[in-house]
Design an enzyme around this catalytic site. Structure first.
Site, PDB file in Angstrom:
ATOM      1  N   THR A 179       0.794  -1.192   0.025  1.00 33.38           N
ATOM      2  CA  THR A 179       0.128  -0.110  -0.101  1.00 33.38           C
ATOM      3  C   THR A 179       0.853   1.336   0.111  1.00 33.38           C
ATOM      4  O   THR A 179       2.157   1.127   0.404  1.00 33.38           O
ATOM      5  CB  THR A 179      -0.803   0.053   1.227  1.00 33.38           C
ATOM      6  OG1 THR A 179      -1.983  -1.049   1.133  1.00 33.38           O
ATOM      7  CG2 THR A 179      -1.477   1.152   1.613  1.00 33.38           C
ATOM      8  N   VAL A 208     -13.231  -4.997   0.287  1.00 33.01           N
ATOM      9  CA  VAL A 208     -13.023  -3.640   0.665  1.00 33.01           C
ATOM     10  C   VAL A 208     -11.935  -3.787   2.074  1.00 33.01           C
ATOM     11  O   VAL A 208     -12.464  -4.396   2.750  1.00 33.01           O
ATOM     12  CB  VAL A 208     -14.245  -2.764   1.086  1.00 33.01           C
ATOM     13  CG1 VAL A 208     -13.699  -1.422   1.534  1.00 33.01           C
ATOM     14  CG2 VAL A 208     -15.143  -2.508  -0.151  1.00 33.01           C
ATOM     15  N   GLY A 232      -5.585  -5.773   5.962  1.00 32.00           N
ATOM     16  CA  GLY A 232      -6.629  -4.823   6.333  1.00 32.00           C
ATOM     17  C   GLY A 232      -7.626  -5.566   7.304  1.00 32.00           C
ATOM     18  O   GLY A 232      -8.217  -4.662   8.120  1.00 32.00           O
TER      19      GLY A 232
HETATM   20  N1  ASP Z   1      -3.813  -2.463   3.781  1.00 33.00           N
HETATM   21  C1  ASP Z   1      -4.025  -3.194   2.596  1.00 33.00           C
HETATM   22  C2  ASP Z   1      -5.474  -3.686   2.348  1.00 33.00           C
HETATM   23  O1  ASP Z   1      -5.846  -4.673   3.232  1.00 33.00           O
HETATM   24  C3  ASP Z   1      -3.119  -3.992   2.051  1.00 33.00           C
HETATM   25  C4  ASP Z   1      -1.581  -3.732   2.435  1.00 33.00           C
HETATM   26  O2  ASP Z   1      -1.206  -2.702   2.819  1.00 33.00           O
HETATM   27  O3  ASP Z   1      -0.789  -4.601   2.135  1.00 33.00           O
HETATM   28  O4  ASP Z   1      -5.872  -3.738   1.388  1.00 33.00           O
END
Ligand code: ASP
Length: 310
Positions: A179, A208, A232
């Site tokens: 991200t 989501v 997430g």
């Molecule tokens: N936090 C992001 C999600 O779950 C993915 C990530 O940061 O690796 O969509």
């Protein structure tokens, strides 16, 4: 008032040899945001500008080069939050635009809403002038094909097992998404947090993540702002970035606050997550429970510092 800016390029395991690119990419993002803050610009412009640079860099999982979902296309999540008046704009399940963070900003500035999702988000982006854009890079597509072949073996080619692929993904940390996030504090004391992502790789269509959810992946109050990365589903359960801000409001240092949220996520879920944050004094902190989380920052008159791990 102090000015400060911090960015991250995603918590996870970075391929050996990719460190230099991640360090250069995060440093360039901070440099662009710093220029705006030094010239007296606002936190929103600085954090969005830093985010755009990260979204346009194909090594990061956001914008161009974002990861693909189980069906082989990209669904973006993104959020912008500004401490002043708790302004928020977010998109989820947005498709085929170059810069999701700009669409999130326009949701905040041009609509009465906080979040637009799926087809509605994409239609809004087109109405705002975002052209149809294919964010899939050859490297990400090859990666998807490889993972899909392995997953078909692990969960069955009919995809039914994909409803519960978390355990599989946990034993393959190299599958984690990443991200991008950027947080800025401007000279008038306003904090802005931005987060943008393609989400977790091989996610189910319609999933989501934490990124667009205020208080989960992205949050900015007058006390502190934070951006999350990592799986997430854990960040959401902890309402993590809101918790980070609340702790600071109650007198904890930002460093201790992030450490305590990370501890809780480790204890409860063994979660593969990371955070960046800035408090009202301009202290910038990055911390994570993954092998790597490229991040870079400056605070006040400091040089830009960039690291692969905290
Ligand atoms: N936090 C992001 C999600 O779950 C993915 C990530 O940061 O690796 O969509």
């Amino acid at each position: 008032m102090a000015i400060a800016l911090i960015v991250h390029g995603g918590a996870g395991s970075w391929r050996p040899g990719s460190d230099d690119d991640a360090i250069k990419g995060t440093t360039a993002a901070v440099a662009a945001g710093r220029k705006i803050l030094v010239a007296g610009g606002c936190a929103l412009d600085a954090a969005v500008t830093a985010s755009l640079i990260l979204e346009d860099n194909p090594i990061f999982n956001a914008g161009t080069g974002a990861v693909l979902n189980f069906d082989g296309f990209v669904e973006f999540d993104a959020c912008v939050m500004v401490s002043a008046l708790s302004q928020i704009g977010a998109v989820s399940g947005l498709q085929r635009v170059k810069n999701p963070i700009l669409v999130a900003r326009q949701v905040m500035e041009e609509t009465d809403h906080v979040m637009l999702t799926g087809d509605g988000a994409t239609r809004f982006a087109r109405a705002m002038g975002h052209a149809d854009y294919d964010p899939i890079t050859p490297a990400r597509y090859a990666d998807w094909q490889d993972k899909k072949a392995k997953l078909d073996v692990a969960v069955g080619a009919d995809g039914k097992g994909a409803m519960k692929i978390r355990r599989f993904l946990k034993s393959h940390p190299e599958y984690a998404g990443g991200t991008i996030g950027a947080i800025a504090l401007d000279a008038s004391g306003v904090l802005c947090a931005c987060t943008s992502t393609g989400g977790v790789t091989m996610k189910l269509v319609g999933r989501v993540g934490d990124t667009p959810l205020p208080g989960c992946g992205t949050y900015a109050s007058k006390f502190a702002a934070a951006s999350a990365t990592g799986t997430g589903e854990y960040v959401i359960r902890a309402l993590a970035t809101r918790q980070i801000s609340d702790n600071v409001e109650q007198g904890m240092s930002l460093e201790d606050s992030i450490a305590s949220v990370l501890d809780a996520l480790g204890r409860d879920f063994d979660a593969d997550v990371g955070f960046i944050g800035i408090d009202a004094l301009g202290n910038a902190v990055g911390a994570h429970r993954t092998p790597h989380m490229p991040h870079a920052w400056f605070s006040g008159t400091s040089e830009i510092v960039a690291k692969m791990r905290a």
